[in-house]
Structure formats: C-alpha cells, structure tokens
Write a protein that holds these residues in place. Structure first.
Motif, short mmCIF file in Angstrom:
data_model
loop_
_atom_site.label_atom_id
_atom_site.label_comp_id
_atom_site.label_asym_id
_atom_site.label_seq_id
_atom_site.Cartn_x
_atom_site.Cartn_y
_atom_site.Cartn_z
N ALA A 1 0.83 -1.20 0.00
CA ALA A 1 0.00 0.00 0.00
C ALA A 1 0.87 1.26 0.00
O ALA A 1 0.58 2.24 -0.70
CB ALA A 1 -0.93 -0.01 1.21
N GLU B 1 -6.72 -8.65 9.77
CA GLU B 1 -7.81 -7.81 9.30
C GLU B 1 -7.60 -6.34 9.68
O GLU B 1 -8.12 -5.43 9.02
CB GLU B 1 -9.16 -8.29 9.82
CG GLU B 1 -9.28 -8.38 11.33
CD GLU B 1 -8.90 -9.73 11.90
OE1 GLU B 1 -9.35 -10.04 13.03
OE2 GLU B 1 -8.13 -10.48 11.25
N THR C 1 -5.56 -4.89 6.86
CA THR C 1 -6.44 -4.68 5.70
C THR C 1 -7.26 -3.42 5.87
O THR C 1 -7.38 -2.59 4.95
CB THR C 1 -7.36 -5.89 5.52
OG1 THR C 1 -6.57 -7.07 5.31
CG2 THR C 1 -8.29 -5.70 4.33
N ALA C 2 -7.82 -3.25 7.06
CA ALA C 2 -8.63 -2.06 7.33
C ALA C 2 -7.80 -0.78 7.26
O ALA C 2 -8.25 0.24 6.73
CB ALA C 2 -9.30 -2.19 8.70
N CYS D 1 -5.05 -0.27 5.48
CA CYS D 1 -4.71 0.01 4.07
C CYS D 1 -5.89 0.66 3.35
O CYS D 1 -5.71 1.61 2.56
CB CYS D 1 -4.31 -1.29 3.37
SG CYS D 1 -2.72 -1.96 3.92
N GLU D 2 -7.08 0.19 3.62
CA GLU D 2 -8.27 0.78 3.01
C GLU D 2 -8.46 2.22 3.47
O GLU D 2 -8.79 3.12 2.67
CB GLU D 2 -9.50 -0.06 3.34
CG GLU D 2 -9.48 -1.44 2.70
CD GLU D 2 -10.64 -2.31 3.15
OE1 GLU D 2 -11.38 -1.88 4.07
OE2 GLU D 2 -10.81 -3.42 2.61
N ARG E 1 -5.88 4.51 1.72
CA ARG E 1 -6.24 4.79 0.32
C ARG E 1 -7.36 5.83 0.25
O ARG E 1 -7.34 6.73 -0.60
CB ARG E 1 -6.63 3.49 -0.38
CG ARG E 1 -5.44 2.61 -0.76
CD ARG E 1 -5.86 1.46 -1.65
NE ARG E 1 -6.58 0.44 -0.91
CZ ARG E 1 -5.99 -0.64 -0.37
NH1 ARG E 1 -4.68 -0.81 -0.47
NH2 ARG E 1 -6.71 -1.53 0.27
N GLU E 2 -8.33 5.72 1.14
CA GLU E 2 -9.43 6.68 1.15
C GLU E 2 -8.95 8.06 1.59
O GLU E 2 -9.37 9.08 1.04
CB GLU E 2 -10.54 6.18 2.06
CG GLU E 2 -11.75 7.11 2.16
CD GLU E 2 -12.46 7.34 0.83
OE1 GLU E 2 -13.24 8.32 0.76
OE2 GLU E 2 -12.26 6.56 -0.12
#
Length: 381
Positions: free
Chosen positions: A293, A365, A368-369, A371-372, A375-376
């Motif tokens: 990321a 997880e 993962t959260a 990284c999201e 990006r946002e």
C-alpha cells in the motif's frame, strides 16, 4: 468503529492475544494450578498475592523458562533468566560483565536503541578499561537500512552487539550475522516473530512488551559454557552480575510475578497457534500488504529501504512541502485515523511521521482495514 474493535498499533507496551488477557485476568482473581486452562483447581489466592518463593509460582517460572526453549528455539545449553529493568539495563550489564580490559566491544549502530547500548559501553569504558568500536552504521542515511558488517573484526574483539529490529526507524536484520566473535543480540521487538537465527547468539535479551508479554519482564539468555569461561568482573555489584541471578535460578530478587505468568501464557499461545514458523507466515502477510500500500501511494512513503524493512514496525512519512505542511498533514492523518479506530499510529517523537507496529498478536484484518483507510484518506486530499 466501536471502542471494543480499536486496532492497537502501539510500539509497546503492545497488543497481546485476547485469550491471554482472559487467562491472566482469571489468575488475578484466583490462580489455578493450571493457569493455561479452566480445569485447574483454584488455590484460593490471587496471582498478585502469592510468594515468589512458593511452589505455585515456582511452577509458573519453570514453565515459562521451558517454553523459552521449546517455542523460541533458545538452545538448552543456554541459561535463561527473567529479569527486570528492560533492555536499557542490559545495555549496561553487558559491558559490566563481559567487556574485557584492553579488548574491543564491537557494536553495529542501526538506530536509537543500539546507540543507547553504545553510549553505555563508552561510559563504562572509562572505568572498565575496554575499547568500544562501532563496526558498522547506517546513521549517515537516517537509519534507513541495515549496514553491511566488515569482513574482519578489530583484533581482540570481546563481542559483537546487534539490535535485530529497530522500532523507531523500521529496519530489521534478515538473519543474525555470522561473526568471528561472540554475538550478542537485542531481540526485543522481533523475538518470536519468525525464525532468524537466535541459536547463533552467545547472549540475547528482549524486553517482553512487544511479542512476549507486558512491560516489566526482560528475557535474557546466554551460553552457560561460554559464560563459565569468562573472567569474573571486578567491582560489579552482585545484582548486576548475571552469575548472581543464575546461581539463584533466576530468583535472586522478587521477580515480576504477573509478567512471568503472562509471558508463559503468550508462549503457550504461540505454540498452540503453529509456533514461530506460523507466526512468520502471518507476519509476512501483514507486512507485505502494508508495504504494498505504501509503495503504490504518492502520498505515503516507507522510510526503510527494501531488503531492510521491518516486519514488526512499518514506518512512513506523508508528502507535502515545506516541512510545516508535512507535519500538519501527518497530524491530520493521525487524528482522522484515531477517530476511525486506529490507535498508536503516531511515529516516535524523535523522528515524527507514522508507524504501525504489527506484532504477532495483531490481527491481519486490522492491516487490511488500515490500508483501506489510507487509500481513502489519500483520495480525499
């Protein structure tokens, strides 16, 4: 995100497995003869009020030491001690005990913690009569990589000291080096995260508050045969001698009884979840996702160079110029992340930026959260 689902990226004291919290809490209420399970018989006392000389704690201590060998792979030929004072005390105890007059104590400088160890050796050299040599350093480039060690060590080297993982700058040795001298390793922030050659260490130590337990316990191990051959240090107080603690089975003075139990429970958790090898797979996946990321971003930049990147502490900066704008952007990101349930992302006060510590117990997880979220955040800038 609900408070119960906050993702804890703190560098330490750090996240621990939920199962360990439950068992430790139960032991605080009433210790059972089998602290790992619910089928043990209650002893009628809390863990916090039993004697460290009694049979109940002796069993906990013995189990914890046995698990250090079994789970972490520390050879049976090593003395294992569970001490206090953190890695910082070890910075001084090592030269006090093992720096030989007129010989060279060698250090690899890879960040703030190795620099502190070097400083203690230099300070003690004035009275101990040894020399301190920095044989490799990445300081000139801002500690962004693990430096190559020289092909030859200084003549009459007593030992070589390395810090296997660097929490502040986010770099890590891929494997412990092979050196022509006793190897000492501060493994505080990546011990138990993967196999990386702990068996090569003549002496090793690790503060528990990353992968092993709570603050207040320091794991120390060293080769018994080697230590027996070392000259007895003159003028060193008894409590600062490794031999003093070893002679009393690691119980020379009152230990952190709670911390030792939690260390035992954490090592059982690692064992029951596939051991260090399984932790390696789990941790590599988390680190790969986060670095991917960062590398794909035009806003976030990983500090450590590829090939030296830590799997435990991922450090990055945010774009923006001049520096005051970058600092404001970083503060905005950390504030927004905290509001979204991501705690502990502020970088170390000495370097700024951001840091995600993703130790063994940190859930995939959560990466993962994050990284999201990153990006946002970048999309909206």
């Amino acid at each position: 995100m609900a408070a119960s689902r906050i993702y804890n990226f703190s560098a330490g004291p750090a996240i621990l497995p939920p199962e360990v919290f439950e068992r430790a809490a139960s032991a605080v209420r009433e210790l059972r003869t089998n602290a790992h399970a619910d089928d043990g018989e209650g002893i009628g006392l809390s863990l916090l009020e039993i004697s460290h000389r009694g049979a109940d704690f002796a069993a906990i201590h013995a189990k914890a030491v046995a698990l250090v060998h079994e789970v972490l792979g520390v050879p049976e030929s090593c003395e294992v001690l569970l001490l206090q004072g953190g890695a910082s005390l070890q910075f001084a105890m090592i030269p006090l005990n093992f720096a030989v007059p007129k010989r060279v104590a060698c250090y690899v400088d890879t960040g703030a913690w190795s620099a502190k160890a070097i400083k203690e050796s230099v300070t003690l050299a004035e009275t101990r009569g040894h020399e301190t040599a920095v044989i490799a350093s990445s300081k000139a480039s801002g500690y962004d990589h693990i430096p190559a060690l020289p092909e030859a060590l200084p003549a009459a080297s007593s030992y070589v000291h390395v810090t296997s993982n660097n929490t502040i700058f986010g770099t890590e040795f891929e494997q412990l080096p092979d050196v022509d001298a006793p190897l000492f390793v501060d493994a505080s922030s990546n011990i138990g995260s993967r196999p990386f050659g702990l068996e090569r260490a003549t002496l090793g130590y690790a503060g528990a508050q990353k992968n092993l337990g709570p603050s207040g316990v320091t794991l120390v191990w060293y080769q018994r045969e080697w230590a027996a051959q070392q000259p007895s240090p003159a003028g060193v107080p008894g409590i600062l001698r490794y031999a003093t603690h070893a002679a009393k089975g690691g119980l020379y003075n009152t230990p952190n009884t709670f911390g030792v139990l939690v260390l035992q429970l954490v090592l059982e958790w690692v064992r029951d979840n596939g051991g260090v090898t399984a932790m390696a797979t789990r941790n590599q996946g988390k680190a790969d996702a986060l670095y991917a990321a960062l590398d794909a971003s035009s806003l976030f930049t990983a500090k450590a160079k590829p090939g030296s990147r830590s799997r435990m502490n991922v450090v990055w900066t945010l774009g923006g110029a001049p520096d005051d704008e970058r600092e404001a952007l970083t503060k905005r990101f950390v504030t927004a992340a905290a509001a979204a349930g991501f705690a502990g992302l502020k970088g170390h006060r000495s370097v700024g930026g951001c840091r995600a510590s993703i130790y063994n117990a940190f859930p995939p997880e959560g990466v993962t959260a994050l990284c999201e979220f990153m990006r946002e955040f970048e999309r909206t800038q």
